[in-house]
Design an enzyme around this catalytic site. Sequence first.
Site, PDB file in Angstrom:
ATOM      1  N   CYS A 131      -6.374   3.804  -3.725  1.00 42.89           N
ATOM      2  CA  CYS A 131      -6.589   2.520  -3.045  1.00 42.89           C
ATOM      3  C   CYS A 131      -7.682   1.615  -3.608  1.00 42.89           C
ATOM      4  O   CYS A 131      -7.405   0.543  -4.139  1.00 42.89           O
ATOM      5  CB  CYS A 131      -6.878   2.775  -1.570  1.00 42.89           C
ATOM      6  N   LYS A 139      -5.469  -5.442   4.004  1.00 43.75           N
ATOM      7  CA  LYS A 139      -6.408  -4.384   3.648  1.00 43.75           C
ATOM      8  C   LYS A 139      -7.290  -4.807   2.475  1.00 43.75           C
ATOM      9  O   LYS A 139      -6.790  -5.127   1.413  1.00 43.75           O
ATOM     10  CB  LYS A 139      -5.626  -3.120   3.291  1.00 43.75           C
ATOM     11  N   ASP A 149       0.848  -1.191   0.000  1.00 41.90           N
ATOM     12  CA  ASP A 149       0.000   0.000   0.000  1.00 41.90           C
ATOM     13  C   ASP A 149       0.887   1.247   0.000  1.00 41.90           C
ATOM     14  O   ASP A 149       1.653   1.464   0.948  1.00 41.90           O
ATOM     15  CB  ASP A 149      -0.899  -0.014   1.242  1.00 41.90           C
ATOM     16  N   ASP A 150       0.803   2.031  -1.058  1.00 45.94           N
ATOM     17  CA  ASP A 150       1.553   3.296  -1.176  1.00 45.94           C
ATOM     18  C   ASP A 150       3.069   3.106  -1.244  1.00 45.94           C
ATOM     19  O   ASP A 150       3.812   4.055  -0.957  1.00 45.94           O
ATOM     20  CB  ASP A 150       1.228   4.255  -0.026  1.00 45.94           C
ATOM     21  N   HIS A 154     -10.683  -2.985   1.354  1.00 43.02           N
ATOM     22  CA  HIS A 154     -11.029  -1.682   0.777  1.00 43.02           C
ATOM     23  C   HIS A 154     -11.885  -1.764  -0.486  1.00 43.02           C
ATOM     24  O   HIS A 154     -11.769  -0.922  -1.378  1.00 43.02           O
ATOM     25  CB  HIS A 154      -9.776  -0.843   0.518  1.00 43.02           C
ATOM     26  N   ARG A 199      -7.400  -1.722  -6.240  1.00 40.78           N
ATOM     27  CA  ARG A 199      -7.688  -3.086  -5.773  1.00 40.78           C
ATOM     28  C   ARG A 199      -8.807  -3.731  -6.582  1.00 40.78           C
ATOM     29  O   ARG A 199      -8.792  -4.948  -6.828  1.00 40.78           O
ATOM     30  CB  ARG A 199      -8.022  -3.052  -4.285  1.00 40.78           C
ATOM     31  N   SER A 228      -8.679   1.777   4.690  1.00 43.11           N
ATOM     32  CA  SER A 228      -7.343   2.300   5.003  1.00 43.11           C
ATOM     33  C   SER A 228      -7.160   2.540   6.499  1.00 43.11           C
ATOM     34  O   SER A 228      -8.104   2.879   7.222  1.00 43.11           O
ATOM     35  CB  SER A 228      -7.099   3.609   4.246  1.00 43.11           C
ATOM     36  N   LYS A 279       1.347   9.248  -5.728  1.00 42.19           N
ATOM     37  CA  LYS A 279      -0.031   8.805  -5.540  1.00 42.19           C
ATOM     38  C   LYS A 279      -1.031   9.924  -5.852  1.00 42.19           C
ATOM     39  O   LYS A 279      -0.768  11.093  -5.640  1.00 42.19           O
ATOM     40  CB  LYS A 279      -0.197   8.355  -4.082  1.00 42.19           C
ATOM     41  N   HIS A 283       1.227   2.581   3.981  1.00 38.40           N
ATOM     42  CA  HIS A 283       0.263   3.662   4.126  1.00 38.40           C
ATOM     43  C   HIS A 283       0.414   4.304   5.508  1.00 38.40           C
ATOM     44  O   HIS A 283       0.650   3.617   6.503  1.00 38.40           O
ATOM     45  CB  HIS A 283      -1.149   3.082   3.967  1.00 38.40           C
ATOM     46  N   ASP A 341      -0.136  -0.982  -4.828  1.00 42.13           N
ATOM     47  CA  ASP A 341      -1.418  -0.471  -5.325  1.00 42.13           C
ATOM     48  C   ASP A 341      -1.313   0.877  -6.019  1.00 42.13           C
ATOM     49  O   ASP A 341      -2.213   1.261  -6.767  1.00 42.13           O
ATOM     50  CB  ASP A 341      -2.452  -0.406  -4.194  1.00 42.13           C
ATOM     51  N   ASN A 342      -0.243   1.625  -5.768  1.00 49.12           N
ATOM     52  CA  ASN A 342      -0.017   2.919  -6.425  1.00 49.12           C
ATOM     53  C   ASN A 342       1.318   3.452  -5.929  1.00 49.12           C
ATOM     54  O   ASN A 342       2.013   2.806  -5.136  1.00 49.12           O
ATOM     55  CB  ASN A 342      -1.140   3.924  -6.155  1.00 49.12           C
TER      56      ASN A 342
END
Length: 490
Positions: free
Chosen positions: A84, A137, A44-45, A139, A88, A162, A310, A237, A289-290
């Site tokens: 996010c 996660k 994540d991130d 989401h 996903r 998140s 992001k 994140h 994810d990004n």
Amino acid sequence: MLNRRSFLKLAGVSLASAAVPSLAKAAEAGKPGSSPNIVLIYMDDMGYADPVCYGGKGYSTPNIDRLAKQGMLFTDFHVPQPVCSASRASLLTGCYSNRVSIEGALFPDSKKGLNPEEETIAEILKKRNYKTGMAGKWHLGHHREFLPLQHGFDEYLGLPYSNDMWPVDFNGNPAKSGWKKDCPPLPLIEDNEQVDTIDTLEDQDTLTTRYTERAVKFINENKRRPFFFYLAHTMTHVPLGVSEKFKGKSEQGMYGDVMMEIDWSVGQVMKALENNGLEEDTLVIFTSDNGPWLNFGNHAGSAEPLREGKQTTWEGGCRVSCIMRWPGQIPADSECDKLASTLDILPTIAEITGAPLPEKKIDGVSILSLLKGDENANPRKHLCYFYQRRLCAVREGNWKLVFPHTYQSYEGVEPGMDGHWGPRVKRKAELALYDLKNDIEETEDVKDEHPEVVKHLQKFATKARAELGDRLKNVEGSEVRPPGLHKQSK
């Protein structure tokens, strides 16, 4: 353009090839319709340049780097939306998130979720008798009808959204203003039930370990049947959380500590596969994810040398690191510079396992030919860069055409520090064409030199808008499917 060898040289990582297991031993696993285990690790991130094998500095990631030496490292791998929930949705369905009407990030007051009629990786693999599990996660909707067990997973442990969507401020105190004060306590879900709450920053410190332990347990319990495990880490994140065993261990600070614990987690998963004799019959995928959330400064990662991060459709927001390892099938110590996307993971897994593709239209293409090292393969011709319902750019080969749009920029702005939000500046992108082969930083607009390329990509964009919509042009999209809607809201 920096390639893998440049990154490895910069990071001081050896270029010596790892030993390749016998092809004969793994031949059965490589046949279409076979049943290799699949472990998908989703960060994540995490920035494109955060793993050391991509240029990360100030900490070590030996287990992630080992994955790269034993498998394939992608240098042009993308998510179709740099945020996010949308990211996903695309990963699990093989669809642009606009097609399935999941845009942006779902909040705790959202009534939406991934429509139960959409088919996920887990659901197509259930048709091949796979055991499916997830930790981390989700989401894609926090109401019961949208949780993982309703989308093909046999078991789940994690957060429904998140880790910053809680009633706690940046200092770990109860939030007294802003949107956070109206958030409920952050729930930890097991299967379909809430079993705990994440109330403090110290609770956040436990998440990577909890998820990792669940992944190892799942592998140990399902070693005698094919399985799919989706390990979707909450980190990196904000707010960052790291266990005592890694606090203060990196030269880079807390973000480096978190990366080292993530690397430990990868090592634990690989050790579990090895201990159960599953290393050679398991496809491991590691990606994000990004790009990094740059306005958090020292609590954010790096996308260098890419532009922005992001929530933008510049390369720093959508291009992510990706490593795939499958001994005897994916060439060891190899690099792929062809365009590929998280959209392509579902159809690739389907081709490998013989699982049926979803009945409804998807946007991914199988990249198994890339994994096999076919130098002439080029399965993904185009890519759309969406942010929410705006088509901000399109891609073909090395050409990227950016359309006029506004975006929140991190460049030239002093970021926040130590977990605090920093400012952003609204900027306007104009129509521009970039040659990413020679200008990965997206600094030189060459549309005037290549009007025929601009015209060609505009034609592709018109078709994409007609199918998937584009608020920049007030186009609804003829092939957009509805999201799931919480039954009490219908």
